[in-house]
Write a protein that holds these residues in place. Sequence first.
Motif, PDB file in Angstrom:
ATOM      1  N   CYS A  40      17.105   5.465   8.930  1.00 36.25           N
ATOM      2  CA  CYS A  40      16.065   6.342   8.381  1.00 36.25           C
ATOM      3  C   CYS A  40      16.675   7.442   7.515  1.00 36.25           C
ATOM      4  O   CYS A  40      16.129   7.819   6.471  1.00 36.25           O
ATOM      5  N   LYS A  41      17.827   7.951   7.931  1.00 31.04           N
ATOM      6  CA  LYS A  41      18.444   9.061   7.206  1.00 31.04           C
ATOM      7  C   LYS A  41      18.995   8.635   5.853  1.00 31.04           C
ATOM      8  O   LYS A  41      19.336   9.484   5.027  1.00 31.04           O
ATOM      9  N   GLN A  42      19.107   7.340   5.632  1.00 25.81           N
ATOM     10  CA  GLN A  42      19.596   6.865   4.336  1.00 25.81           C
ATOM     11  C   GLN A  42      18.486   6.706   3.300  1.00 25.81           C
ATOM     12  O   GLN A  42      18.754   6.473   2.121  1.00 25.81           O
ATOM     13  N   ILE A  43      17.245   6.843   3.736  1.00 23.19           N
ATOM     14  CA  ILE A  43      16.106   6.662   2.835  1.00 23.19           C
ATOM     15  C   ILE A  43      15.788   7.993   2.155  1.00 23.19           C
ATOM     16  O   ILE A  43      15.658   9.024   2.811  1.00 23.19           O
ATOM     17  N   GLU A  44      15.649   7.965   0.859  1.00 22.53           N
ATOM     18  CA  GLU A  44      15.438   9.188   0.088  1.00 22.53           C
ATOM     19  C   GLU A  44      14.139   9.874   0.489  1.00 22.53           C
ATOM     20  O   GLU A  44      13.092   9.238   0.655  1.00 22.53           O
ATOM     21  N   GLY A  45      14.210  11.202   0.647  1.00 22.36           N
ATOM     22  CA  GLY A  45      13.024  11.986   0.974  1.00 22.36           C
ATOM     23  C   GLY A  45      12.676  12.007   2.441  1.00 22.36           C
ATOM     24  O   GLY A  45      11.587  12.463   2.812  1.00 22.36           O
ATOM     25  N   CYS A  59       4.910   8.960   0.608  1.00 22.98           N
ATOM     26  CA  CYS A  59       4.005   7.800   0.607  1.00 22.98           C
ATOM     27  C   CYS A  59       4.039   7.133  -0.763  1.00 22.98           C
ATOM     28  O   CYS A  59       3.147   7.310  -1.607  1.00 22.98           O
ATOM     29  N   THR A  60       5.105   6.348  -1.018  1.00 22.52           N
ATOM     30  CA  THR A  60       5.286   5.675  -2.308  1.00 22.52           C
ATOM     31  C   THR A  60       5.707   4.232  -2.074  1.00 22.52           C
ATOM     32  O   THR A  60       6.162   3.855  -0.988  1.00 22.52           O
ATOM     33  N   SER A  61       5.557   3.450  -3.117  1.00 19.36           N
ATOM     34  CA  SER A  61       5.991   2.052  -3.023  1.00 19.36           C
ATOM     35  C   SER A  61       7.507   1.972  -2.867  1.00 19.36           C
ATOM     36  O   SER A  61       8.026   1.038  -2.250  1.00 19.36           O
ATOM     37  N   GLY A  62       8.220   2.947  -3.443  1.00 20.87           N
ATOM     38  CA  GLY A  62       9.674   2.960  -3.286  1.00 20.87           C
ATOM     39  C   GLY A  62      10.093   3.127  -1.828  1.00 20.87           C
ATOM     40  O   GLY A  62      11.085   2.540  -1.380  1.00 20.87           O
ATOM     41  N   THR A  63       9.341   3.950  -1.077  1.00 24.15           N
ATOM     42  CA  THR A  63       9.641   4.120   0.336  1.00 24.15           C
ATOM     43  C   THR A  63       9.417   2.819   1.093  1.00 24.15           C
ATOM     44  O   THR A  63      10.207   2.449   1.967  1.00 24.15           O
ATOM     45  N   ILE A  64       8.310   2.109   0.761  1.00 28.39           N
ATOM     46  CA  ILE A  64       8.043   0.824   1.413  1.00 28.39           C
ATOM     47  C   ILE A  64       9.196  -0.139   1.156  1.00 28.39           C
ATOM     48  O   ILE A  64       9.680  -0.835   2.064  1.00 28.39           O
ATOM     49  N   THR A  65       9.682  -0.158  -0.085  1.00 23.59           N
ATOM     50  CA  THR A  65      10.800  -1.030  -0.430  1.00 23.59           C
ATOM     51  C   THR A  65      12.047  -0.655   0.365  1.00 23.59           C
ATOM     52  O   THR A  65      12.753  -1.521   0.903  1.00 23.59           O
ATOM     53  N   ALA A  66      12.317   0.648   0.459  1.00 24.79           N
ATOM     54  CA  ALA A  66      13.502   1.097   1.198  1.00 24.79           C
ATOM     55  C   ALA A  66      13.381   0.794   2.688  1.00 24.79           C
ATOM     56  O   ALA A  66      14.364   0.421   3.335  1.00 24.79           O
ATOM     57  N   LEU A  67      12.182   0.943   3.266  1.00 27.37           N
ATOM     58  CA  LEU A  67      11.967   0.639   4.673  1.00 27.37           C
ATOM     59  C   LEU A  67      12.199  -0.843   4.953  1.00 27.37           C
ATOM     60  O   LEU A  67      12.828  -1.214   5.949  1.00 27.37           O
ATOM     61  N   ARG A  68      11.683  -1.678   4.046  1.00 26.74           N
ATOM     62  CA  ARG A  68      11.882  -3.122   4.232  1.00 26.74           C
ATOM     63  C   ARG A  68      13.352  -3.500   4.090  1.00 26.74           C
ATOM     64  O   ARG A  68      13.834  -4.425   4.750  1.00 26.74           O
ATOM     65  N   SER A  69      14.069  -2.766   3.228  1.00 26.08           N
ATOM     66  CA  SER A  69      15.492  -3.045   3.059  1.00 26.08           C
ATOM     67  C   SER A  69      16.285  -2.578   4.273  1.00 26.08           C
ATOM     68  O   SER A  69      17.230  -3.235   4.700  1.00 26.08           O
ATOM     69  N   ALA A  70      15.872  -1.421   4.807  1.00 28.69           N
ATOM     70  CA  ALA A  70      16.595  -0.886   5.965  1.00 28.69           C
ATOM     71  C   ALA A  70      16.310  -1.681   7.233  1.00 28.69           C
ATOM     72  O   ALA A  70      17.177  -1.813   8.092  1.00 28.69           O
TER      73      ALA A  70
END
Length: 484
Positions: A40-45, A59-70
Amino acid sequence: MSNFSASKEANIQVRLFHHRGGKYLRIDFKQYDSNAKYRCKQIEGYRYSATHSCWYFPCTSGTITALRSAFPGLSIASSVLEEMNLEISETPPAPAIREEKMAVWVSRTAGRKFKIEMPEVRSDWASKLEIIPGWHFDTAGQFWLLPDNKESIRLLFSLFGQHLELTPEIQADFAPRSGGRGSDSISLPKPQRVRWRPSTTLPPMHEKALLAFEEQLLIERMSYATMKSYLNHFARFLSHFPQREAKDISPDQIRDYVIHIVKARDYSASSQNQIINAIKAYYEKVLKYQRQLYKVSRPKKPLRLPSILTREEVRQLFDATPNLKHRCILMLIYSAGLRISEAVNLRVRDIKKSRKCIFIRDGKGSKDRYTVLANNVMPVLDQYLKQYHPKLYLFEGQSGGAYSKRSIQAFFCRARDRAGINPDVTVHSLRHSFATHSLDAGENLRYIQEALGHNDIKTTERYLHVSSDALRSLSSPLDDMDLS
């Protein structure tokens, strides 16, 4: 970083989160795992809410992408994706989370604290920090705070060894400086565990026993010097039995080993007792054996009288110390009966001028106490403070941090030689001289005990043996004889 099991993914829930007037994505864990916190700490914001006990993100699509990657295979509720106008079947690109090397990062805060950050993929490292005195965990920032002193650095090196990474500023404060004998540096421990390493490699079973012993000593917060000595002696003990586990070594074999090592190395009584104490500590503290497990004879420790200076020699020593800082250190040690370690660890705020006393924090045996602040030392101390302006420690080295004990020993020897006084006295003799001269002046033995920080009054009573006034009050029977 990649082997986060699918079963754990099922324990993670992502939902919308309204917080402080904004809309965020919140992530909850049914079964918490420290690996997840690190990702979680590696995800921006990222943010952590101590109130709601959760991590939340923009609450952005970029966060969804990062969560799925993590968290590969993460299932996100369709209601969340629909509200964000994202496709349910959207597949994430290549993982965006960065790989971090296994390290513990140490930086310095504005409040003169060590800030400790580490990858949570090694959650066992985090639990070890609780061994270090004065630790504090910042729940909002998710980092650790430790006291800014060399003992913290020593313990960090002993716990994390080569994995420890210091900022250049901290390295400059604690690394040895060139300049040799007169350097004000603080010796930085080598990046390895504090234990002694035998010349021959110990078998894995002995390495495991040595590690368990070290961690037990750390948990009990024994001093660095005691730990080093115990581990040194215990490692030699283990290397004497290369084919036998520690738990299988009999009491008779322990006794035979002590006899052998004392004869071979011609150890003193104190060293012999320390060897026995180290072995006993392992069996009683780690293996939880009874104290009656074995019987080893204890040598009687010889009574050594302390070396002291006369009042005139003390005055000559001060006169032979032209440097203001050096003279102030020696005067403070003598006037308050300080140990050299207590002198270098003094803080500016520990000098209580209004109360005419000095606060000694974390002295020998981890005890705090107060001792006397002499009137005659005040002018020298005021002049020193005006000229040097110390910030944290009362006596600071050239690169900051506490002054070096070795430097004090060096300039003491030079002053002693210039003064032409007893060549056998050391810095610690000033503490002995304080106690003896106080007794000669008629001070209460109980008050002297408190000032010196002795647990037992018998320790303080030994100064009666060297008190010149006590000897002068005793008359020899020869004086009563008429020899004319």
